[in-house]
Scaffold this active site. Sequence first.
Site, PDB file in Angstrom:
ATOM      1  N   THR A  35       0.820  -1.206   0.000  1.00  0.00           N
ATOM      2  CA  THR A  35       0.000   0.000   0.000  1.00  0.00           C
ATOM      3  C   THR A  35       0.853   1.255   0.000  1.00  0.00           C
ATOM      4  OG1 THR A  35      -0.067   0.289   2.398  1.00  0.00           O
ATOM      5  CG2 THR A  35      -1.742  -1.152   1.404  1.00  0.00           C
ATOM      6  N   ASP A  36       0.212   2.357  -0.356  1.00  0.00           N
ATOM      7  CA  ASP A  36       0.783   3.664  -0.083  1.00  0.00           C
ATOM      8  C   ASP A  36       0.525   3.965   1.396  1.00  0.00           C
ATOM      9  OD1 ASP A  36       2.019   6.101  -0.514  1.00  0.00           O
ATOM     10  OD2 ASP A  36       0.916   6.500  -2.354  1.00  0.00           O
ATOM     11  N   CYS A  37       1.235   4.961   1.913  1.00  0.00           N
ATOM     12  CA  CYS A  37       1.164   5.248   3.340  1.00  0.00           C
ATOM     13  C   CYS A  37      -0.237   5.697   3.746  1.00  0.00           C
ATOM     14  CB  CYS A  37       2.179   6.329   3.686  1.00  0.00           C
ATOM     15  SG  CYS A  37       2.272   6.698   5.438  1.00  0.00           S
ATOM     16  N   GLY A  38      -0.829   5.005   4.702  1.00  0.00           N
ATOM     17  CA  GLY A  38      -2.135   5.379   5.227  1.00  0.00           C
ATOM     18  C   GLY A  38      -3.314   4.935   4.396  1.00  0.00           C
ATOM     19  N   ALA A  39      -3.094   4.180   3.321  1.00  0.00           N
ATOM     20  CA  ALA A  39      -4.178   3.813   2.416  1.00  0.00           C
ATOM     21  C   ALA A  39      -5.205   2.902   3.073  1.00  0.00           C
ATOM     22  CB  ALA A  39      -3.615   3.151   1.167  1.00  0.00           C
TER      23      ALA A  39
END
Length: 764
Positions: free
Chosen positions: A292-296
């Site tokens: 994932t991207d950060c915080g997704a």
Amino acid sequence: MSYTNPNLPAEERAEHLLGLMTLEEKAGQLIQPFGWQAYEHRDGKMTLTESFKEKVAGGGVGSLYGMLRADPWTGVTLATGLSPREGAEAVNTLQRYVLEHSRLGIPVLIGEECSHGHMAIGATVFPVPLSLGSSWNVELYREVCRAVALETRSQGGAVTYSPVLDVVRDPRWGRTEECFGEDAYLISEMAVAAVEGLQGESLQSGGSVGATLKHFVGYGSSEGGRNAGPVHMGWRELLEVDLLPFKKAVEAGAVSIMPAYNEIDGVPCTTNTELLEDILREAWGFEGLIITDCGAIEMLASGHDVAEDGMDAAVQSLEAGIDMEMSGEMYGKYLVDAVREGKLDPALLDRAVRRVLTLKFRLGLFEQPFADPDAAERVIGSKAHQELARQVAGESIILLKNEAGVLPLSKTAGTIAVIGPNADAGYNQLGDYTSPQPPAKVATVLSGIRSKLAAEPERVLYAPGCRIKGDSREGFEAALACAEQADTVVMVVGGSSARDFGEGSIDLKTGASKVTENAWNDMDCGEGIDRVSLTLSGVQLELIQQVHQLGKPVIVVYINGRPVSEPWIDEHVHAILEAWYPGQEGGHAVADILFGDVNPSGKLTVSVPKHVGQLPVYYNGKRSRGKRYLEADSQPQYPFGFGLSYTEFTYSGLKVEPEVIAAGETAIVSVDVQNTGGREGAEVVQLYISDVASKVTRPARELKAFDKIKLAPGEKQTVLFTVGPEQLQYIGPDLRPVVEPGAFKVLVGKHVNDTLSTDLTVRG
């Protein structure tokens, strides 16, 4: 059989190791905490934090994000950050601790940002991807990626979160600078070069890193150009445009994918099984890692609101095919409990862990988990990489206007006033995703021009005039006085993606740097900085207009991360260079162009509108998009593929042989290109295809091939292209690729609106 046996296949080793792991150890492999929080660096000494040691003891840490990263977000500065050698030694200290204090000795995967250079102190800062794409030089970009991989791996980084393969549809989007442009074919060519350059011939090589393709998918088509906004796109366009670069990069062997933050037709990419499983895994055969991207994952419960809480979000993500979570917040909190409470099938957990372990084995981390401090010190920021950065910047700068041949400038006569907020602002020309750099490392436009005229320093005058943002005109008087003394004025304006590095501000009256209690932040571009306009920020246009009234030749140099729409400038100034964010050697590259040591050869990869109200203005829109507005036509100010040279190129003799082919056959397109000017130069020969009639509506023309050639004055070259099923097909009514019988136009020329045309027929 043992996972420690290097002679066994990676898949077998992963399976054996997986069978030895506890539930906590498995979950630990799927988290990627922030690496800069794993250590403290004080007084030249690096120590691991207690919080990191606790994570290792509690089940392990599979990966770390940005351990070597430095920027305002991380809080890592030049003073507290790690030098190239220190970075490699820090990675070794961390890996040694993990190997010695974990039951199974599984090394940590270090993931780093490398969009246009390793985001670490001392690393070479290349031009941003929008600039790299503007070079239209695939081979040169592959060299850049090899250099980036070498610098990153020498410090211990094994995976990079690049390339960015988003197709730009609305340049108001702040991340436009991170993309190659608006055309899927061009992006695909750069994507393949990135994968081949980053990963090299062997992932286990000391100069290779795993490539992560992002953002999967549709991220560049967000509603209103707002970052991570909803995407309204049908499956045909998705398959034909936005997915194409990812498909080509997967076929080239990319080992990692990062889903985008956005939703498509109501489904977040993070949990879109049609994308992650049906297309990526089953249709394309991708076997690598999805991170994932950060915080997704957190966004699923707070943002998209498709999950009830954090546990639900974590379970949904893992079930959809997400293997690893950047930040590790949701997976770290909930996966173990989700399995124990019967909310998550343990087989799905094993599936994700298996993919993580397999990649670690493929990267050779079990055999060589350590970095090479000597190599890091030797290759990071090396002279060879500096020269490469200057070369690619020079090939990427675009000459948009050159009235009456005002460029190139003379080295032997005339005084030059260098004016503007980006004339001597080093960070402003580096772009987003850049670490702090010693000021002497970055060549600004002012220093580049001064270096050309070093024997006569009195010929170069300087005044900043104004800032990027804000309405202060206190520097106008000094700038106008400076311009009044000069024969030629170079106005260096544009934007800034520089985050607050604590560098202070510039005295608008003297041009000197000054440190204030609150540093001025001129950032008007970059991630999360979307705009409603494409005009110059602040009072920059007003400054240019007042300088222009002096009657001197005015040359505008744009340093920016998205197109600038300023009709007054296009009409009134004598010459315009678009440099984008050209990297640490950008000032030298701009000076090379200004003085004619390098003949400009960059071409636009995004259309530049006359007015923001024309958006979307990308070149390959549908024929049915309409003709004009009440106030203006729908044509851009500068079209896709446009870029001038100091010489002239003439096209002739376009032909296709044979003129009639079957659907599965190919034809050869040939065209003669001659340098009819007085200077050696490089030309990007561009081939477009137009399907005359089709069962599904199509763009008027689409780029399908290009070739950058260099010609001496008077030299002529016949350029050949192959046209076949890949160039003629589209996604048909049944959502499958098809080459329909009928008439096609083959167009070859300087840019999308300046081409020769001939006919090709596909028989039924």
